[in-house]
Enzyme design. Sequence first.
Site, short mmCIF file in Angstrom:
data_model
loop_
_atom_site.label_atom_id
_atom_site.label_comp_id
_atom_site.label_asym_id
_atom_site.label_seq_id
_atom_site.Cartn_x
_atom_site.Cartn_y
_atom_site.Cartn_z
CG HIS A 15 -0.22 -0.23 2.50
ND1 HIS A 15 0.24 0.81 3.27
CD2 HIS A 15 0.19 -1.36 3.12
CE1 HIS A 15 0.86 0.34 4.33
NE2 HIS A 15 0.86 -0.99 4.26
N GLY A 16 0.41 2.40 0.19
CA GLY A 16 1.21 3.61 0.07
C GLY A 16 2.45 3.65 0.95
#
Length: 158
Positions: A15-16
Amino acid sequence: MANILMTRIDNRLVHGQVGVTWVNYLGANLIVVANDEVSTDEVRQNLMDMVVPDVIGTRYFSIQKTIDVIHMAADDQLIFVVCDTPQDVLRLVEGGVPIKKVNIGNMHFSEGKEQISSTVSVDEDDRKTFKRLHELGVELEIRRVPDEKIEVDILKFI
């Protein structure tokens, strides 16, 4: 020997925070997601690839394939390994993958787990697994992002 910069346990996998923040901090140019389910799920792979800059490579291997191929990594591959569970990391270590440091970023709370930090919950099997990793010489830390201080001394909980 494979250039594994760090291994992270995160239920969300990529994810980020992983695909941008940690990759930049580590200077990684390859993310290896070692996960049996995701290794065969192209939809999840494509979703994870969306948060990773184009200049960073991604590979989605089963635990066994990671064990089998990690030693073939090129010298210029700076690898960030991401796993779902501590049990997966232990399988990698016992399979000969040269993991020296594990960042514990996110382990969701569920029935039978105790929350030991804001983002990490463990059960008895997790504790035993962390203890075994520690016995094998693997450094363990709980930290969500690189500029955060280590939140909890995991060794108090194993």
